[in-house]
Design a protein around this motif. Structure first.
Motif, PDB file in Angstrom:
ATOM      1  N   GLU A   1      36.386  42.649  57.294  1.00 14.46           N
ATOM      2  CA  GLU A   1      36.962  43.733  56.712  1.00 14.46           C
ATOM      3  C   GLU A   1      38.079  42.291  55.809  1.00 14.46           C
ATOM      4  OE1 GLU A   1      39.599  47.962  57.141  1.00 14.46           O
ATOM      5  OE2 GLU A   1      37.986  47.076  58.409  1.00 14.46           O
ATOM      6  N   THR A   2      38.870  41.983  56.695  1.00 17.25           N
ATOM      7  CA  THR A   2      39.921  40.463  56.338  1.00 17.25           C
ATOM      8  C   THR A   2      39.511  40.393  55.123  1.00 17.25           C
ATOM      9  OG1 THR A   2      40.881  40.160  57.779  1.00 17.25           O
ATOM     10  CG2 THR A   2      41.546  38.698  56.249  1.00 17.25           C
ATOM     11  N   TRP A   3      37.897  38.901  54.951  1.00 21.51           N
ATOM     12  CA  TRP A   3      37.637  39.120  53.965  1.00 21.51           C
ATOM     13  C   TRP A   3      37.247  39.575  52.485  1.00 21.51           C
ATOM     14  CZ3 TRP A   3      37.078  33.534  52.774  1.00 21.51           C
ATOM     15  CH2 TRP A   3      36.314  33.093  51.273  1.00 21.51           C
ATOM     16  N   ILE A   4      37.105  40.750  52.718  1.00 23.49           N
ATOM     17  CA  ILE A   4      36.690  41.977  51.683  1.00 23.49           C
ATOM     18  C   ILE A   4      37.974  41.966  50.745  1.00 23.49           C
ATOM     19  CG2 ILE A   4      35.895  43.872  51.344  1.00 23.49           C
ATOM     20  CD1 ILE A   4      33.651  43.929  52.988  1.00 23.49           C
ATOM     21  N   ARG A   5      39.011  42.289  51.711  1.00 23.91           N
ATOM     22  CA  ARG A   5      40.599  42.436  51.393  1.00 23.91           C
ATOM     23  C   ARG A   5      41.033  41.637  50.108  1.00 23.91           C
ATOM     24  NH1 ARG A   5      43.375  43.743  55.695  1.00 23.91           N
ATOM     25  NH2 ARG A   5      44.075  41.287  55.310  1.00 23.91           N
ATOM     26  N   ASP A   6      40.988  39.996  50.801  1.00 24.88           N
ATOM     27  CA  ASP A   6      40.937  39.414  49.745  1.00 24.88           C
ATOM     28  C   ASP A   6      40.642  38.701  48.768  1.00 24.88           C
ATOM     29  OD1 ASP A   6      43.136  38.900  52.047  1.00 24.88           O
ATOM     30  OD2 ASP A   6      42.490  37.206  52.822  1.00 24.88           O
ATOM     31  N   SER A   7      39.317  39.476  49.118  1.00 25.22           N
ATOM     32  CA  SER A   7      37.824  38.757  47.730  1.00 25.22           C
ATOM     33  C   SER A   7      38.754  40.121  46.692  1.00 25.22           C
ATOM     34  CB  SER A   7      36.615  38.888  48.518  1.00 25.22           C
ATOM     35  OG  SER A   7      36.161  37.869  49.157  1.00 25.22           O
ATOM     36  N   THR A   8      38.811  40.733  46.734  1.00 26.37           N
ATOM     37  CA  THR A   8      39.146  42.003  45.912  1.00 26.37           C
ATOM     38  C   THR A   8      40.298  42.847  45.930  1.00 26.37           C
ATOM     39  OG1 THR A   8      38.937  43.837  47.371  1.00 26.37           O
ATOM     40  CG2 THR A   8      36.900  42.892  46.459  1.00 26.37           C
ATOM     41  N   GLU A   9      41.098  41.633  46.096  1.00 26.77           N
ATOM     42  CA  GLU A   9      42.829  41.638  45.182  1.00 26.77           C
ATOM     43  C   GLU A   9      43.460  42.400  44.660  1.00 26.77           C
ATOM     44  OE1 GLU A   9      47.018  41.607  48.085  1.00 26.77           O
ATOM     45  OE2 GLU A   9      45.202  40.789  48.277  1.00 26.77           O
ATOM     46  N   MET A  10      44.097  43.041  43.740  1.00 25.76           N
ATOM     47  CA  MET A  10      43.638  43.223  42.576  1.00 25.76           C
ATOM     48  C   MET A  10      45.050  41.964  42.062  1.00 25.76           C
ATOM     49  SD  MET A  10      42.853  44.802  39.891  1.00 25.76           S
ATOM     50  CE  MET A  10      43.566  43.894  38.192  1.00 25.76           C
ATOM     51  N   ASN A  11      44.815  40.966  40.465  1.00 23.45           N
ATOM     52  CA  ASN A  11      45.830  40.283  40.727  1.00 23.45           C
ATOM     53  C   ASN A  11      45.718  39.870  38.871  1.00 23.45           C
ATOM     54  OD1 ASN A  11      43.547  37.736  39.461  1.00 23.45           O
ATOM     55  ND2 ASN A  11      43.324  38.405  42.063  1.00 23.45           N
ATOM     56  N   SER A  12      46.714  39.586  38.499  1.00 25.85           N
ATOM     57  CA  SER A  12      47.018  38.681  36.967  1.00 25.85           C
ATOM     58  C   SER A  12      45.462  38.186  36.817  1.00 25.85           C
ATOM     59  CB  SER A  12      48.269  38.334  36.595  1.00 25.85           C
ATOM     60  OG  SER A  12      48.347  36.705  38.027  1.00 25.85           O
ATOM     61  N   ASN A  13      44.819  37.696  36.943  1.00 26.40           N
ATOM     62  CA  ASN A  13      43.643  37.068  35.946  1.00 26.40           C
ATOM     63  C   ASN A  13      42.350  38.079  36.368  1.00 26.40           C
ATOM     64  OD1 ASN A  13      44.980  34.522  36.213  1.00 26.40           O
ATOM     65  ND2 ASN A  13      44.220  33.681  37.583  1.00 26.40           N
TER      66      ASN A  13
END
Length: 333
Positions: free
Chosen positions: A259-271
């Protein structure tokens, strides 16, 4: 939440979707999106809509182009979960000890995370990557290692398919398996997908790499599965992959991806770009998508527990899929 997909079509109203709107999709696709080969909509773990075009069927595989990148991202996550790779902070050059070049300090600082987020400097202008030069090389890995770290600073977004190919090589260096073989064992088979066969390539022309001869998973002259494109999937398998992410990495009550990988993979950012996933925040709705040339898309809409998978025949400048996906979103009751 269901941990697998119910492939029996249900009445749209039973999963809170507007049947009248969905019934208009076929006409819209035929008139405005005629290179779409298949579309599958999953809502609350149920098959809400499935339709094929241009003579295709549920069993047909499609060259999904850069959707491959998002699959490779998942494989890196699985490799980290299983201890083959320590973390995304590992330095890229540490995986290639035989690589000898004029290695500057900037190149030494490039990590797996930089490759995943497309924040590595390259000598070309953004969106003008010379893939044709890469494909003419006997050693794609050495070529890419030679060019990384040029013309810019680490941290600025610059889209790179060659960089994704380096991730495939890192996966192989770490696990002793090609990305194709690793995916078959740890991702595709657990999701109920057909194994991707090892199709030996005897030529590396355009059709072999990108066109009509693509099958299975393309690989470079040294056997590395292409990291940035070249995977073939059915439309249903595209939907399976998207639903794995929506379901936080669990399939059939088994943990496939953390679940951590999915969260980190899809966390909104400026790019607006995660770990090889495109991110979008619009009108209060967050989506993340695997997107490939020609209009291949796996769009995940967490708020609505919905996946839209679209397979397409490659054409230049296809019509943007987002208006179509927005229409499908509007069908949610």
């Amino acid at each position: 939440m269901q941990t697998t997909i119910n492939w029996h079509t249900v009445k749209p109203e039973s999963i809170y979707m507007n049947n009248e709107k969905l019934s208009k999709l076929e006409h819209t696709i035929k008139s405005d999106y005629n290179n779409i080969n298949g579309i599958v909509i999953i809502r609350n773990g149920n098959l809400a809509y499935e339709k094929y075009f241009n003579g295709k069927s549920p069993d047909d595989c499609h060259n999904v182009a850069s959707v491959t990148k998002s699959v490779l991202s998942a494989l890196i996550g699985i490799a980290i979960d299983k201890g083959y790779i320590k973390s995304v902070e590992e330095k890229v050059l540490d995986f290639f000890p035989k690589y000898i070049s004029d290695v500057n300090k900037q190149k030494q600082q490039i990590t797996i995370r930089h490759l995943l987020t497309m924040t590595v400097p390259y000598p070309y202008e953004d969106w003008n990557e010379p893939l044709d030069i890469l494909c003419q090389q006997q050693d794609w890995i050495k070529y890419t290692l030679d060019i990384i770290g040029g013309n810019g600073e680490i941290g600025a977004f610059k889209y790179s398919t060659a960089g994704a190919h380096l991730l495939s090589a890192i996966l192989t260096e770490s696990t002793g398996m090609s990305a194709r073989a690793f995916a078959n064992e740890h991702l595709f088979t657990p999701l109920g997908m057909k194994e991707i066969p090892n199709n030996k390539m005897n030529a590396y022309g355009f059709d072999d790499l990108f066109g009509k001869n693509v099958k299975g998973w393309v690989h470079d002259p040294n056997g590395h599965s292409t990291g940035g494109w070249g995977l073939t999937l059915t439309t249903r398998d595209m939907a399976r992959f998207g639903y794995l992410y929506l379901n936080n990495g669990v399939w059939d009550r088994k943990r496939i991806l953390s679940e951590t990988w999915i969260r980190d993979s899809t966390e909104m950012n400026s790019n607006n770009y995660g770990y090889l996933w495109w991110l979008r925040q619009e009108d209060g709705l967050f989506t993340y998508s695997a997107i490939g040339d020609g209009g291949n898309v796996i769009c995940c809409i967490p708020k609505m527990n919905m996946v839209v998978a679209i397979s397409s025949e490659f054409i230049m400048n296809p019509r943007d899929r987002w208006p179509l996906i927005k229409y499908i979103i509007s069908a949610v009751l």
